[in-house]
Write an enzyme that holds these catalytic residues in place. Structure first.
Site, PDB file in Angstrom:
ATOM      1  N   GLY A  71       0.840  -1.208   0.000  1.00 22.65           N
ATOM      2  CA  GLY A  71       0.000   0.000   0.000  1.00 22.65           C
ATOM      3  C   GLY A  71       0.866   1.245   0.000  1.00 22.65           C
ATOM      4  N   TYR A  90      -1.420   7.390   1.331  1.00 22.29           N
ATOM      5  CA  TYR A  90      -1.121   8.536   2.205  1.00 22.29           C
ATOM      6  C   TYR A  90      -0.420   8.110   3.487  1.00 22.29           C
ATOM      7  CZ  TYR A  90      -3.639  11.772  -0.730  1.00 22.29           C
ATOM      8  OH  TYR A  90      -4.012  12.560  -1.780  1.00 22.29           O
ATOM      9  N   SER A 137      -2.805  -0.177   8.705  1.00 23.69           N
ATOM     10  CA  SER A 137      -4.150   0.325   8.421  1.00 23.69           C
ATOM     11  C   SER A 137      -4.963   0.340   9.713  1.00 23.69           C
ATOM     12  CB  SER A 137      -4.870  -0.589   7.437  1.00 23.69           C
ATOM     13  OG  SER A 137      -4.118  -0.758   6.268  1.00 23.69           O
ATOM     14  N   PHE A 161      -0.623   7.504  13.651  1.00 21.85           N
ATOM     15  CA  PHE A 161      -1.321   8.686  14.165  1.00 21.85           C
ATOM     16  C   PHE A 161      -1.002   9.949  13.374  1.00 21.85           C
ATOM     17  CE2 PHE A 161      -1.075   5.824  17.878  1.00 21.85           C
ATOM     18  CZ  PHE A 161      -2.427   5.712  18.163  1.00 21.85           C
ATOM     19  N   THR A 177     -10.276   4.929  19.192  1.00 17.13           N
ATOM     20  CA  THR A 177     -10.626   5.827  20.296  1.00 17.13           C
ATOM     21  C   THR A 177     -10.003   7.201  20.103  1.00 17.13           C
ATOM     22  OG1 THR A 177     -10.637   3.884  21.726  1.00 17.13           O
ATOM     23  CG2 THR A 177     -10.685   6.018  22.811  1.00 17.13           C
ATOM     24  N   ASN A 233      -9.161   8.710  17.323  1.00  8.18           N
ATOM     25  CA  ASN A 233      -9.860   9.457  16.280  1.00  8.18           C
ATOM     26  C   ASN A 233     -11.260   9.861  16.725  1.00  8.18           C
ATOM     27  OD1 ASN A 233      -7.818   9.692  14.469  1.00  8.18           O
ATOM     28  ND2 ASN A 233      -8.401   7.935  13.224  1.00  8.18           N
ATOM     29  N   CYS A 251     -10.375   9.321   7.782  1.00  4.81           N
ATOM     30  CA  CYS A 251     -10.380   8.531   9.013  1.00  4.81           C
ATOM     31  C   CYS A 251     -11.542   8.778   9.960  1.00  4.81           C
ATOM     32  CB  CYS A 251      -9.081   8.765   9.771  1.00  4.81           C
ATOM     33  SG  CYS A 251      -7.711   7.909   9.006  1.00  4.81           S
ATOM     34  N   ARG A 286     -10.761  13.172   0.422  1.00  5.80           N
ATOM     35  CA  ARG A 286     -11.726  12.183   0.912  1.00  5.80           C
ATOM     36  C   ARG A 286     -12.600  12.791   2.016  1.00  5.80           C
ATOM     37  NH1 ARG A 286      -7.651   7.196   1.782  1.00  5.80           N
ATOM     38  NH2 ARG A 286      -6.242   8.941   2.141  1.00  5.80           N
TER      39      ARG A 286
END
Ligand code: UDX
Ligand code: UDX
Length: 463
Positions: free
Chosen positions: A10, A13, A132, A163, A223, A225, A277, A347
């Protein structure tokens, strides 16, 4: 165990910047980032580091230092898995758009594909690291796939949530508040944790590296986020109350932020939070809580999303109402499309939803964003499936500078807090617009008094 070869599946970002920083800080570790998307890998390998597919301040410099030395981008996933002792999974985990948990649960199909591929290819023991953001207990599923379909080799699964925030990814990676690593409590698990601790210890002090069990680590990410997003929805709720009273939300935020128990960060009222996110992770939390029958817990967190949707809708409604309840055929200039400044990521950006509402009212939108391409904007609108591509293209005009975007507009709406917007010649913008000329500042970044002195009718959030 000393790690000398890392693979990351992946090149997005998260995977791209994280691996670039690991490669820069650990010159004796070979880091290979793989992706199924050939164009994306080609872009990461572009001879001009300015053309890498992700815009983050400071990233192109790090890539140009490490690329070709110990940082590689490739589409040969099998080879990279085979060679590495440690494999990071950093593929996207969008909200499910079908079936059970539609609109809430995380879609884990890419994670499962990665696990199966690792199981098929691996001929030696591997440490697999979840980068992820994943629902709690995903590690268990990955473990089961690896153990039941593999070639009899040993796998250790670690959770190491990221983070970093977009726009500040490089500084967040170089100076993290903390690194979190979750693993098994067995001695093999502890050895795997130590191997990853040793990688980060090349530049992060040991007291900032926390180790926990896998589930705590997975749940901590959701938690964190949820708490951050909750602060924004809380202040945004107050912004609506401020608009009805004589209070000013920036003053309220300043007053409460000086309470050291509350703290000053993440108290900026805005048109609503976006990004890949916050919404996804909270929906995930809500889904998990519901699946355990914890309805009050689920409802509590869902309210953060409901408030955010309301804030976006309220902003577009305010524009329509203020422009005499009709925006049909009026040109409304958007400054900014990205979900925040210093990124080209869109996004879940509030701009998409505000544009969609205004186009429903038959407004013409003309957008300027310093980093987002027209194709991206149109595909963001197409993704909502409100209209087809041709219609979206006809309602949305894009310009390469703000002055042209605002020319002949009835109103300017600030959707992203790009610094350059505060430096413009606003008198020149005013002179080129229809009168009365309105500014709807969805980020509270412009100087209201200065704009009003020019002649604008200014409306910020929460005052
Ligand atoms: C990240 C995290 O991984 C996600 O969990 C987090 O919650 C949001 O951010 P991000 O790096 O932002 O995702 O996603 P994206 O930029 O879409 O990158 C993912 C990459 O994985 C894409 O380039 C995609 O092509 C690649 N991919 C996806 C694969 O290589 N293989 C797959 O099977 C699926
Ligand atoms: C977030 C988390 O901060 C990060 O730790 C995690 O790894 C990924 O999710 P990101 O989505 O990149 O990062 O950006 P963030 O800076 O958190 O901003 C999210 C949204 O909230 C943006 O739309 C931003 O404009 C908005 N926001 C932020 C506000 O509206 N007000 C604020 O006070 C802060």
């Amino acid at each position: 165990m000393k790690i000398t070869k890392i693979c990351c599946i992946g090149a997005g970002y998260v995977g791209g910047p994280t691996m670039a920083v690991i490669a820069q800080k650990c010159p004796d570790i070979q880091v290979t980032v793989v992706d199924l998307n050939e164009q994306r890998i080609a872009d990461w390998n572009d001879p001009n580091p300015e053309n890498i597919p992700i815009y983050e301040p400071g990233l192109s410099e790090i890539v140009s230092e490490a690329r070709g030395r110990n940082l590689f981008f490739s589409t040969d996933v099998d080879k990279a898995i085979d060679e590495a002792q440690m494999i990071f999974i950093s593929v996207n985990t969008p909200t499910k758009t079908y079936g059970k948990g539609k609109g809430m649960a995380a879609d884990l199909k890419y994670i499962e594909l990665c696990a199966r591929q690792i199981a098929r290819v691996a001929k030696q023991n591997k440490i697999v690291v979840e980068k992820s953001t994943l629902p709690v207990r995903t590690a268990e599923a990955i473990k089961s796939i690896l153990e039941n379909t593999g070639n009899g080799v040993q796998f250790q699964i670690l959770s190491n949530p990221e983070f970093l925030a977009e726009g500040t990814a490089v500084t967040d990676l170089l100076n993290p508040d903390r690194i979190l690593i979750g693993g098994d409590t067995t001695s093999e698990g502890q050895k795997a944790i130590q191997a990853l601790v040793d990688v980060y210890a090349n530049w992060v002090s040991k007291d900032r590296i926390l180790t926990t069990n896998v589930w705590s680590s997975e749940l901590s990410k959701l938690t964190a986020n949820a708490f951050l997003a909750q602060r924004i929805s809380s202040i945004n709720a107050m912004s609506e109350l401020c608009e009805k009273t004589e209070a000013n939300v920036s003053e309220v935020a300043r007053a409460i932020g000086m309470d050291s128990r509350i703290g000053a960060k993440f108290l900026k009222a805005s048109v609503g939070f976006g990004g890949s996110c916050f919404q996804k992770d909270i929906l995930n939390l809500v889904y998990i809580a519901k699946s355990y029958g914890l309805n009050e817990v689920a409802d509590y967190w869902e309210q953060v999303i409901i408030m955010n949707d309301h804030q976006k809708r309220r902003f577009s409604n305010k524009i329509v109402q203020t422009l005499y309840n009709t925006v049909a055929d009026k040109k409304i200039a958007f400054l900014g499309w990205a979900f925040k400044k210093d990124t080209n990521d869109t996004r879940e950006s509030a701009a998409i939803y505000v544009a969609d509402d205004l186009i429903n009212e038959q407004a013409k939108i003309s957008v300027y964003d310093p980093k987002v391409t027209r194709n991206k904007m149109i595909s963001d609108l197409d993704y909502l499936e409100t209209r087809n591509n041709q219609e979206n293209s006809s309602y949305l005009e894009t310009l390469d500078n703000a002055y042209d975007a605002c020319k002949d507009a009835h109103a300017v709406a600030v959707l992203t807090e790009w610094d350059e917007f505060t430096t413009y010649d606003w008198k020149r913008i005013y002179d080129s617009m229809h009168k009365p000329a309105f500014v709807f500042d969805g980020r509270n970044i412009l100087d209201a008094k200065k704009l009003e002195a020019i002649g604008f009718i200014y409306q910020g959030i929460g005052s």
